[in-house]
Design an enzyme around this catalytic site. Structure first.
Site, short mmCIF file in Angstrom:
data_model
loop_
_atom_site.label_atom_id
_atom_site.label_comp_id
_atom_site.label_asym_id
_atom_site.label_seq_id
_atom_site.Cartn_x
_atom_site.Cartn_y
_atom_site.Cartn_z
N ASP A 39 39.93 50.33 125.99
CA ASP A 39 40.58 49.26 126.76
C ASP A 39 42.10 49.10 126.59
O ASP A 39 42.60 49.16 125.46
CB ASP A 39 40.04 47.90 126.34
CG ASP A 39 38.55 47.86 126.20
OD1 ASP A 39 37.87 48.81 126.58
OD2 ASP A 39 38.05 46.83 125.68
N ASP A 165 37.27 39.37 122.59
CA ASP A 165 38.29 39.68 123.60
C ASP A 165 39.07 38.45 124.07
O ASP A 165 39.07 38.10 125.26
CB ASP A 165 37.66 40.41 124.80
CG ASP A 165 36.80 41.60 124.40
OD1 ASP A 165 37.00 42.11 123.27
OD2 ASP A 165 35.93 42.02 125.17
C1 FRU Z 1 35.10 46.90 126.15
C2 FRU Z 1 34.89 46.63 124.68
C3 FRU Z 1 35.41 45.26 124.27
C4 FRU Z 1 35.67 45.43 122.81
C5 FRU Z 1 36.19 46.83 122.76
C6 FRU Z 1 35.88 47.58 121.49
O1 FRU Z 1 35.19 48.24 126.47
O2 FRU Z 1 33.53 46.74 124.34
O3 FRU Z 1 34.53 44.19 124.56
O4 FRU Z 1 36.58 44.49 122.31
O5 FRU Z 1 35.63 47.52 123.86
O6 FRU Z 1 36.57 48.79 121.44
#
Ligand code: FRU
Length: 481
Positions: A39, A165
């Site tokens: 992300d 998040d």
């Molecule tokens: C989304 C996610 C988020 C988390 C991150 C971990 O792709 O699962 O919810 O914070 O990736 O890398």
């Protein structure tokens, strides 16, 4: 705390030359210097640059313990790698399956604050998620808040393995935070408020999505006088990132939804976040690898051989038209336009035409006459025979004849009088923009030696293609910091 970050930065310096970053690197799309990326995090303009942070594991091309990678840009196109911003150095984030998960950035009184989710095992052995803060004066060196975590338990007072998040912003002199949380298998967005960025109180659940068991990576912003809330649901078929247009009631803690839609109709676009540009425009960037191509977060063969894995989408400029989010290829990309191949209607009439050796990156632009007959655009890898097709009828359909996970056909709605479709083509991806509707469909496409792609189009009965223009983009990405 710097020990782990220094070790990772030294490792990247030592081994980054192993990462194949020339002919096997997309020319325009951001990719990590080495290792795994997912992300986009903390997108912000600070201290004269646009900062892109991202979920990062430098040591392997697989999802593993998470760090925050970091790069800066002046135009959102050309990026310069910087040292890692956050390493999982503290006890509240040091499990091998945990680390520093996704979050956002905020500028306050000249300081850059990062808000992220720390993930580690608790005494009972459960992986739990807590919200944390880190700050920086120069946008390069970050220190973690000494009293982290700033939110220890979810809104019900429980340690939770799906509570992550944070998106933080300021409204009327109060700070607000949205956090995705899973409760009884339902994905929800929890709103908190704070006067000082460190002490937070729960306001309410502003939105919940039955059918999705978790809502990841929320974003919230004002756009064209309205309010937009976006998130990436888990558990809903296709995992499409969703936007809501409406109004946040800060007193009640409810987001009143007036309309909703999908940010991208492909499956290779996830966890989008936005930049606010210096002249007030909004740009969305998503993690381009999405889910569909991956074997349980273990990377995909075509790229892991290169010693890096993961790409960001091109930034898209967004606006609101008729209560829908409208995405376009930004001016910074069209400014890179170079040599063109132009094919007009007398050359296309009724025949299958071929344009060979399309070089990436390019934009393929189709001007269409209204009509009923379908148009097929076919991209073929000359070496492997692998084909990707876009079929334009009353909707746009994407179909690939061969891929590791047996991809199904994808569809995107088109405006009735859609007359212009643009495909942004880079080494491993195609992003299709329908200009009338403002919709996008992105797909990864792992052609080998993509410069040898052959491209043909066919159009039955009456000729609906007025003009087809293939424009090479002159792109140079800075590779090292
Ligand atoms: C989304 C996610 C988020 C988390 C991150 C971990 O792709 O699962 O919810 O914070 O990736 O890398």
């Amino acid at each position: 705390m710097d020990k782990k970050r220094n070790a990772a930065n030294n490792y990247i310096e030592k081994y980054k030359n192993l990462a194949v970053k020339t002919s096997l690197q997309p020319a325009l799309h951001f990719t990590p210097p080495l290792g795994w990326m997912n992300d986009p995090n903390g997108l912000i303009f600070f201290n004269g640059h646009y900062h892109l942070f991202y979920q990062y594991h430098p040591y392997e091309t697989k999802w593993r313990q998470m760090y925050w990678g970091h790069a800066v840009s002046d135009d959102l196109i050309t990026w310069r790698d910087l040292p890692i911003a956050l390493a999982p150095s503290e006890s509240y984030e040091d499990s091998p399956e945990g680390g520093c998960f996704s979050g956002t950035a905020l500028e306050h009184e000249g300081m850059l604050y990062l808000f992220y989710t720390a993930v580690a095992r608790n005494a009972a052995g459960d992986l739990v998620q807590k919200q944390c803060a880190a700050m920086s004066e120069d946008g390069l060196h970050f220190s973690k808040y000494e009293n982290n975590p700033i939110i220890q338990t979810d809104h019900l007072g429980n340690e939770n393995s799906h509570f992550r998040d944070p998106k933080v912003w300021k409204h009327d002199n109060t700070f607000y935070m949205l956090v995705g949380v899973s409760q009884d298998q339902v994905g929800k967005l929890a709103l908190y408020k704070s006067e000082n960025l460190f002490d937070w109180t729960f306001v309410n659940i502003v939105f919940e999505e039955p059918g999705g068991w978790m809502l990841e990576c929320p974003d919230f912003y004002e756009l064209d006088g309205q309010e937009v809330l976006t998130f990436s649901p888990v558990g809903i078929k296709g995992e499409y990132s969703t936007y809501l247009i409406g109004k946040m009631d800060y007193q009640e803690g409810v987001f009143h939804v007036e309309s909703r839609g999908i940010l991208d109709y492909g499956v290779d676009f996830y966890a989008p976040q936005t930049f606010l540009s210096t002249n007030g425009e909004r740009y969305v960037i998503g993690w381009q690898n999405g889910w569909e191509w991956m074997d349980e977060w273990n990377g995909f063969g075509a790229l892991t051989e290169n010693n890096w894995c993961g790409a960001m989408s091109m930034p898209r400029r967004v606006s609101i038209r008729n209560k829908q989010l409208y995405s376009t290829i930004p001016g910074q990309v069209t400014a890179l336009e170079g040599a063109q191949i132009i094919i007009n209607d007398t050359q296309t009439n009724g025949y299958l035409k071929k344009v060979t050796e399309i070089q990436t990156p390019s934009i393929i632009e189709l001007s269409l006459k209204s009509g009923e007959s379908p148009i097929t655009l076919m991209f073929k890898d000359q070496r492997t025979g692998m084909e990707d097709r876009f079929i334009i009828e009353d909707q746009l359909r994407y179909h690939s004849n061969e891929n590791p996970l047996g991809r199904k056909t994808l569809t995107m709605p088109l405006a009735k009088k859609e007359n212009r479709v643009k495909i942004l083509l880079d080494l491993y991806s195609m992003e299709v923009f329908a200009e009338g509707e403002g919709t996008v469909l992105s797909v990864n496409s792992f052609f080998k030696g993509a410069c040898e792609r052959e491209f043909s189009f066919s159009c039955c009965e009456d000729d609906r293609i007025e003009k087809l223009v293939v424009t090479k983009l002159n792109a140079k990405r800075l590779i090292t910091g």
